[in-house]
Design an enzyme around this catalytic site. Structure first.
Site, short mmCIF file in Angstrom:
data_model
loop_
_atom_site.label_atom_id
_atom_site.label_comp_id
_atom_site.label_asym_id
_atom_site.label_seq_id
_atom_site.Cartn_x
_atom_site.Cartn_y
_atom_site.Cartn_z
N THR A 196 0.95 -0.97 0.12
CA THR A 196 0.30 0.11 0.14
C THR A 196 0.78 0.94 0.23
O THR A 196 0.60 2.61 -0.53
CB THR A 196 -0.13 -0.15 1.21
OG1 THR A 196 -1.16 -1.53 1.38
CG2 THR A 196 -1.59 1.37 1.30
N TYR A 219 5.29 -11.62 5.97
CA TYR A 219 3.97 -11.32 5.12
C TYR A 219 3.37 -12.83 4.30
O TYR A 219 4.14 -12.92 2.91
CB TYR A 219 4.56 -10.18 4.63
CG TYR A 219 2.91 -9.19 3.66
CD1 TYR A 219 1.89 -9.67 3.58
CD2 TYR A 219 3.00 -8.00 2.69
CE1 TYR A 219 0.89 -9.29 2.87
CE2 TYR A 219 2.51 -7.50 1.91
CZ TYR A 219 0.90 -8.17 2.16
OH TYR A 219 -0.48 -7.42 1.57
N LYS A 223 1.56 -10.89 8.75
CA LYS A 223 0.68 -10.52 8.41
C LYS A 223 0.02 -11.72 6.90
O LYS A 223 0.09 -12.07 6.03
CB LYS A 223 0.92 -9.09 7.38
CG LYS A 223 -0.30 -8.50 6.50
CD LYS A 223 0.07 -7.30 6.03
CE LYS A 223 -1.31 -6.41 5.06
NZ LYS A 223 -0.62 -5.51 4.34
#
Length: 310
Positions: free
Chosen positions: A63, A151, A179
């Protein structure tokens, strides 16, 4: 017979390590209209997010447009945001690349810049086998002193961190969190049941679902615009009001669907909405392209409906 009273509400009974807090935002990286790093905007956005309930900020993730920001920009961003929020929130620096040596360099620079933790994505494109994935993460964890969040997002990287690999990595003292964007609740629960890893959902629609089975919280993209709304879901659940938690979660779904499942990257929709709200964001960097007017208007309408009722 004396009637028994119903049990009083209590916090979630499952043990949940939270190394970076519960409510984390995957923060966008603000740019100026000329496309340069906007450190003042980043500090203002970080301040807003923390003041509205974020326990932590993840910088330079997907992001945050990490593929198109330089190493120097990543370090400068950590320094600026750490200066803005102080010890009021954890700063987790995204340092994931497809190159293990480069990741180590970024990890050491993030540590120097003031990060509290690191987010490391599975190496992408080369699609290494599981033993190589494990070696990649261990090398990074061994290189510095900061705790790591792994992640797991195979839809983007092409490679899963398999549950068996995650179980072995959990033995490393600096690998503390995940994550989770694998969309595999069975595999997630296998690891949750056997380790102390803190699982944060990276999928905004799974905030309550993962929390209810023992997750630590979330790393949310949508929270760039609505930090207090997702925080309220966790607060209601921890207070024992699961019906209210479900109601609040359901209210977020229309905006989440537009931001995360419209066919555009979440960075594009997030920056479009933040810009419409007058908040620091700026343009996206190529190859990403800005959202159109119709998309932005739809996002703004969904945001206004959510904030009007929640």
């Amino acid at each position: 017979m004396t009637p028994t009273s119903p049990p009083s509400p209590r916090s979630h009974p499952l043990p949940r390590p939270r190394p970076f807090g519960r409510a984390l935002c995957a923060m966008v990286t603000p740019f100026t209209e000329e496309g340069l790093l906007d450190l003042d905007g980043a500090q203002r956005l970080a301040e807003r997010l923390v003041s509205e309930g974020c326990d932590g900020l993840v910088l330079s993730g997907t992001t945050g447009e990490s593929p198109t920001t330089t190493d120097a920009e990543k370090s400068a961003l950590v320094r600026a945001v750490a200066e803005a929020v102080g010890d009021r929130a954890a700063i987790v620096a995204g340092i994931g690349t497809a190159d293990t040596r480069h990741c180590v360099q970024l990890a050491l620079e993030a540590e120097k810049a003031g990060a509290d933790g690191l987010l490391v994505v599975t190496p992408y494109y080369s699609r290494p086998p599981q033993d190589a994935v494990e070696a990649h993460f261990r090398t990074i964890a061994d290189a510095g002193a900061l705790p790591l969040a792994l992640y797991d997002i195979p839809g983007r990287t092409g490679t899963r961190i398999e549950p068996e690999t995650m179980l072995r990595l959990a033995e490393h003292p600096r690998i503390v969190a995940v994550k989770d964007c694998a969309y595999d609740l069975l595999g997630t629960q296998k690891v949750l049941a056997a380790t102390e890893l803190a699982y944060y959902t990276g999928c905004d629609e799974y905030v309550l679902a993962l929390y209810a089975i023992g997750g630590a919280g979330y790393i949310s993209t949508v929270a760039n615009a609505t930090p207090r709304h997702f925080r309220a879901v966790l607060d209601a659940f921890d207070a024992g009001d699961t019906d209210e938690a479900a109601r609040l979660m359901q209210l977020t779904i229309p905006l989440t669907e537009l931001m995360m499942a419209s066919g555009l990257p979440g960075t594009v929709t997030t920056k479009a909405l933040l810009g419409a709200l007058g908040l620091p964001a700026g343009p996206v960097r190529a190859p990403l392209q800005p959202a159109g007017r119709e998309t932005t208007d739809g996002l703004l309408t969904a945001y206004e409906r959510l904030t009007a009722v929640a």
